[in-house]
Design a protein around this motif. Structure first.
Motif, PDB file in Angstrom:
ATOM      1  N   ALA A  23     -27.484   0.866 -43.068  1.00 12.59           N
ATOM      2  CA  ALA A  23     -27.314   0.990 -41.379  1.00 12.59           C
ATOM      3  C   ALA A  23     -26.006   1.276 -40.987  1.00 12.59           C
ATOM      4  CB  ALA A  23     -27.713  -0.435 -40.818  1.00 12.59           C
ATOM      5  N   ALA A  24     -24.853   1.008 -41.530  1.00 15.62           N
ATOM      6  CA  ALA A  24     -23.660   1.389 -41.293  1.00 15.62           C
ATOM      7  C   ALA A  24     -23.567   3.040 -41.517  1.00 15.62           C
ATOM      8  CB  ALA A  24     -22.606   0.613 -42.231  1.00 15.62           C
ATOM      9  N   LEU A  25     -23.841   3.583 -42.668  1.00 13.47           N
ATOM     10  CA  LEU A  25     -24.117   4.989 -42.871  1.00 13.47           C
ATOM     11  C   LEU A  25     -24.690   5.693 -41.876  1.00 13.47           C
ATOM     12  CD1 LEU A  25     -23.497   7.336 -44.458  1.00 13.47           C
ATOM     13  CD2 LEU A  25     -25.508   6.591 -45.953  1.00 13.47           C
ATOM     14  N   GLU A  26     -26.080   4.971 -41.468  1.00 15.52           N
ATOM     15  CA  GLU A  26     -26.816   5.662 -40.365  1.00 15.52           C
ATOM     16  C   GLU A  26     -26.269   5.878 -39.188  1.00 15.52           C
ATOM     17  OE1 GLU A  26     -31.539   5.371 -39.654  1.00 15.52           O
ATOM     18  OE2 GLU A  26     -30.446   3.532 -39.426  1.00 15.52           O
ATOM     19  N   GLN A  57     -30.123   9.457 -49.935  1.00 15.98           N
ATOM     20  CA  GLN A  57     -31.615   9.870 -50.300  1.00 15.98           C
ATOM     21  C   GLN A  57     -32.623   8.779 -50.153  1.00 15.98           C
ATOM     22  OE1 GLN A  57     -32.099  12.630 -52.247  1.00 15.98           O
ATOM     23  NE2 GLN A  57     -30.121  13.162 -52.474  1.00 15.98           N
ATOM     24  N   ASP A  58     -31.972   7.591 -49.796  1.00 15.60           N
ATOM     25  CA  ASP A  58     -32.916   6.803 -49.139  1.00 15.60           C
ATOM     26  C   ASP A  58     -33.174   6.987 -47.936  1.00 15.60           C
ATOM     27  OD1 ASP A  58     -34.713   4.335 -49.040  1.00 15.60           O
ATOM     28  OD2 ASP A  58     -32.792   3.302 -48.570  1.00 15.60           O
ATOM     29  N   LEU A  59     -32.377   7.259 -46.958  1.00 16.28           N
ATOM     30  CA  LEU A  59     -32.666   7.788 -45.590  1.00 16.28           C
ATOM     31  C   LEU A  59     -33.278   9.072 -45.245  1.00 16.28           C
ATOM     32  CD1 LEU A  59     -28.970   6.917 -43.936  1.00 16.28           C
ATOM     33  CD2 LEU A  59     -30.928   5.519 -43.767  1.00 16.28           C
ATOM     34  N   GLN A  60     -33.013   9.924 -46.289  1.00 16.13           N
ATOM     35  CA  GLN A  60     -33.886  11.164 -46.241  1.00 16.13           C
ATOM     36  C   GLN A  60     -35.242  10.920 -46.345  1.00 16.13           C
ATOM     37  OE1 GLN A  60     -32.933  14.312 -49.158  1.00 16.13           O
ATOM     38  NE2 GLN A  60     -32.301  15.656 -47.366  1.00 16.13           N
ATOM     39  N   ARG A  61     -35.416  10.084 -47.399  1.00 11.60           N
ATOM     40  CA  ARG A  61     -36.957   9.712 -47.702  1.00 11.60           C
ATOM     41  C   ARG A  61     -37.835   8.863 -46.631  1.00 11.60           C
ATOM     42  NH1 ARG A  61     -34.961   8.544 -53.026  1.00 11.60           N
ATOM     43  NH2 ARG A  61     -34.711   6.566 -52.286  1.00 11.60           N
ATOM     44  N   GLU A  62     -36.855   8.087 -45.806  1.00 16.15           N
ATOM     45  CA  GLU A  62     -37.434   7.513 -44.718  1.00 16.15           C
ATOM     46  C   GLU A  62     -37.801   8.020 -43.646  1.00 16.15           C
ATOM     47  OE1 GLU A  62     -36.152   3.966 -41.491  1.00 16.15           O
ATOM     48  OE2 GLU A  62     -35.417   3.907 -43.657  1.00 16.15           O
ATOM     49  N   TYR A  63     -36.917   9.097 -43.332  1.00 19.30           N
ATOM     50  CA  TYR A  63     -37.105  10.007 -42.260  1.00 19.30           C
ATOM     51  C   TYR A  63     -38.086  10.959 -42.320  1.00 19.30           C
ATOM     52  CZ  TYR A  63     -32.457   8.493 -40.820  1.00 19.30           C
ATOM     53  OH  TYR A  63     -31.170   7.469 -40.478  1.00 19.30           O
ATOM     54  N   ARG A  86     -40.443  10.841 -38.860  1.00 23.36           N
ATOM     55  CA  ARG A  86     -39.599  10.668 -37.717  1.00 23.36           C
ATOM     56  C   ARG A  86     -39.412  12.115 -37.104  1.00 23.36           C
ATOM     57  NH1 ARG A  86     -36.018   6.125 -38.115  1.00 23.36           N
ATOM     58  NH2 ARG A  86     -37.182   4.616 -39.433  1.00 23.36           N
ATOM     59  N   GLY A  87     -38.974  12.112 -35.778  1.00 24.21           N
ATOM     60  CA  GLY A  87     -38.761  13.158 -35.160  1.00 24.21           C
ATOM     61  C   GLY A  87     -37.201  13.885 -35.498  1.00 24.21           C
ATOM     62  N   PHE A  88     -36.629  13.222 -36.316  1.00 27.36           N
ATOM     63  CA  PHE A  88     -35.430  13.926 -36.903  1.00 27.36           C
ATOM     64  C   PHE A  88     -35.507  13.747 -38.457  1.00 27.36           C
ATOM     65  CE2 PHE A  88     -34.793   9.488 -35.473  1.00 27.36           C
ATOM     66  CZ  PHE A  88     -34.632   8.863 -36.886  1.00 27.36           C
ATOM     67  N   GLU A  89     -34.443  14.571 -38.922  1.00 27.49           N
ATOM     68  CA  GLU A  89     -34.439  14.361 -40.346  1.00 27.49           C
ATOM     69  C   GLU A  89     -32.981  14.711 -40.952  1.00 27.49           C
ATOM     70  OE1 GLU A  89     -36.585  18.037 -41.688  1.00 27.49           O
ATOM     71  OE2 GLU A  89     -35.605  19.422 -40.465  1.00 27.49           O
ATOM     72  N   LEU A  90     -32.636  14.186 -41.971  1.00 33.56           N
ATOM     73  CA  LEU A  90     -31.335  14.407 -42.562  1.00 33.56           C
ATOM     74  C   LEU A  90     -31.106  15.280 -43.556  1.00 33.56           C
ATOM     75  CD1 LEU A  90     -28.531  12.933 -42.744  1.00 33.56           C
ATOM     76  CD2 LEU A  90     -29.631  11.412 -44.899  1.00 33.56           C
ATOM     77  N   TRP A  97     -23.676  16.524 -44.983  1.00 37.07           N
ATOM     78  CA  TRP A  97     -24.880  15.818 -44.372  1.00 37.07           C
ATOM     79  C   TRP A  97     -24.914  15.475 -42.912  1.00 37.07           C
ATOM     80  CZ3 TRP A  97     -29.047  14.436 -47.669  1.00 37.07           C
ATOM     81  CH2 TRP A  97     -28.919  14.644 -49.074  1.00 37.07           C
ATOM     82  N   ARG A  98     -25.749  15.727 -42.349  1.00 36.64           N
ATOM     83  CA  ARG A  98     -26.001  15.754 -40.766  1.00 36.64           C
ATOM     84  C   ARG A  98     -27.551  15.248 -40.475  1.00 36.64           C
ATOM     85  NH1 ARG A  98     -24.130  19.615 -35.953  1.00 36.64           N
ATOM     86  NH2 ARG A  98     -24.243  17.947 -34.137  1.00 36.64           N
ATOM     87  N   ILE A  99     -27.497  14.495 -39.280  1.00 32.24           N
ATOM     88  CA  ILE A  99     -28.974  14.292 -38.920  1.00 32.24           C
ATOM     89  C   ILE A  99     -29.331  15.471 -37.839  1.00 32.24           C
ATOM     90  CG2 ILE A  99     -30.229  12.809 -37.273  1.00 32.24           C
ATOM     91  CD1 ILE A  99     -29.163  10.339 -38.529  1.00 32.24           C
ATOM     92  N   TYR A 100     -30.525  16.044 -38.107  1.00 30.75           N
ATOM     93  CA  TYR A 100     -30.928  17.205 -37.073  1.00 30.75           C
ATOM     94  C   TYR A 100     -32.428  16.733 -36.545  1.00 30.75           C
ATOM     95  CZ  TYR A 100     -27.357  20.038 -39.435  1.00 30.75           C
ATOM     96  OH  TYR A 100     -26.209  20.469 -39.991  1.00 30.75           O
ATOM     97  N   SER A 101     -32.789  17.377 -35.392  1.00 34.29           N
ATOM     98  CA  SER A 101     -34.188  17.194 -34.852  1.00 34.29           C
ATOM     99  C   SER A 101     -35.093  17.873 -35.962  1.00 34.29           C
ATOM    100  CB  SER A 101     -34.364  17.583 -33.296  1.00 34.29           C
ATOM    101  OG  SER A 101     -33.815  19.054 -33.348  1.00 34.29           O
ATOM    102  N   ARG A 102     -36.480  17.399 -36.152  1.00 32.36           N
ATOM    103  CA  ARG A 102     -37.285  18.192 -37.203  1.00 32.36           C
ATOM    104  C   ARG A 102     -37.635  19.428 -36.356  1.00 32.36           C
ATOM    105  NH1 ARG A 102     -38.902  15.994 -41.438  1.00 32.36           N
ATOM    106  NH2 ARG A 102     -38.453  13.944 -40.966  1.00 32.36           N
TER     107      ARG A 102
END
Length: 218
Positions: A23-26, A57-63, A86-90, A97-102
């Motif tokens: 969660a801290a990384l997120e 890798q874990d967050l990327q799979r979850e998203y 999700r509506g976004f992806e890693l 690395w960065r979070i973007y909208s899908r």
């Protein structure tokens, strides 16, 4: 205290927070305004790069709609659960690395952005940017010669937008050379200029143009 002990203490501190290190990384990924490398994220969280990469890798799979559940005592291996994405992806873009909208929701997101909040590049700017991307490092004079028009104002605009930058001076003429930036790679969704699409499929009759541009980069 050794470096290993410091890292272990850092991980223990993160795990004590709600949601732990994951969660801290997120939380960090949600606020950064440009891609961050695994090394940068690890240094900021005070954990090892290996820990960060596992979490990424874990967050990327979850998203993407897939999560890995811990095995039961009687189970063999891990059970993979599928959920709605999700509506976004890693993404790993431009070396970080960065979070973007899908991308599936690009039209919806585009409609949500109010007109005037973002200004699109003109056709002239796009053409100039393309020349620089394929011929970099290149001078303004050379770009002007290729396009057949003066590009001084366009180059200033692209520089202000953070899409190109000064790449030193030509050893013969002393002219300023320009190249694309990491922000350009990020906006293009690629890791390096080597991933730019080949030109020949779009320009019939110019089969050798890709080799020409490749040679000009050397």
């Amino acid at each position: 205290m050794s470096e290993q002990e410091t890292v272990q203490d850092g991980l223990a501190e993160l795990e004590a927070l709600p949601g732990g290190a994951r969660a801290a990384l997120e939380a960090v990924l949600m606020v950064i305004d440009e891609p961050a490398t695994s090394e940068e994220l690890a240094a900021g969280l005070n954990v090892t790069v290996a820990v960060v990469e596992d979490l990424l890798q874990d967050l990327q799979r979850e998203y993407s709609g897939y999560t890995v559940k811990a095995p039961d005592v009687d189970a063999v291996g891990f059970a993979v659960a599928s959920t709605a994405p999700r509506g976004f992806e890693l993404r790993n873009v431009a070396g970080g690395w960065r979070i973007y909208s899908r991308s599936d929701f690009a039209d919806i997101v585009g409609r949500f952005v109010l007109e005037g909040q973002t200004t699109r590049l003109t056709q002239a700017a796009l053409e100039t940017l393309a020349v620089i991307a394929y011929r970099q490092p290149v001078s303004r004079a050379r770009v002007s010669a290729i396009r057949g028009v003066n590009v001084d104002s366009v180059v200033r605009t692209l520089t202000q937008r953070g899409l190109i930058e000064d790449s030193g001076n030509d050893p013969e003429s002393g002219a300023v050379l320009y190249r694309t930036t990491s922000y350009f790679l990020e906006r293009m969704g690629i890791g390096s200029v080597a991933e730019l699409p080949q030109l020949s499929p779009h320009l019939p009759g110019l089969e050798g143009i890709d080799e020409y541009y490749d040679a000009s980069r050397m």
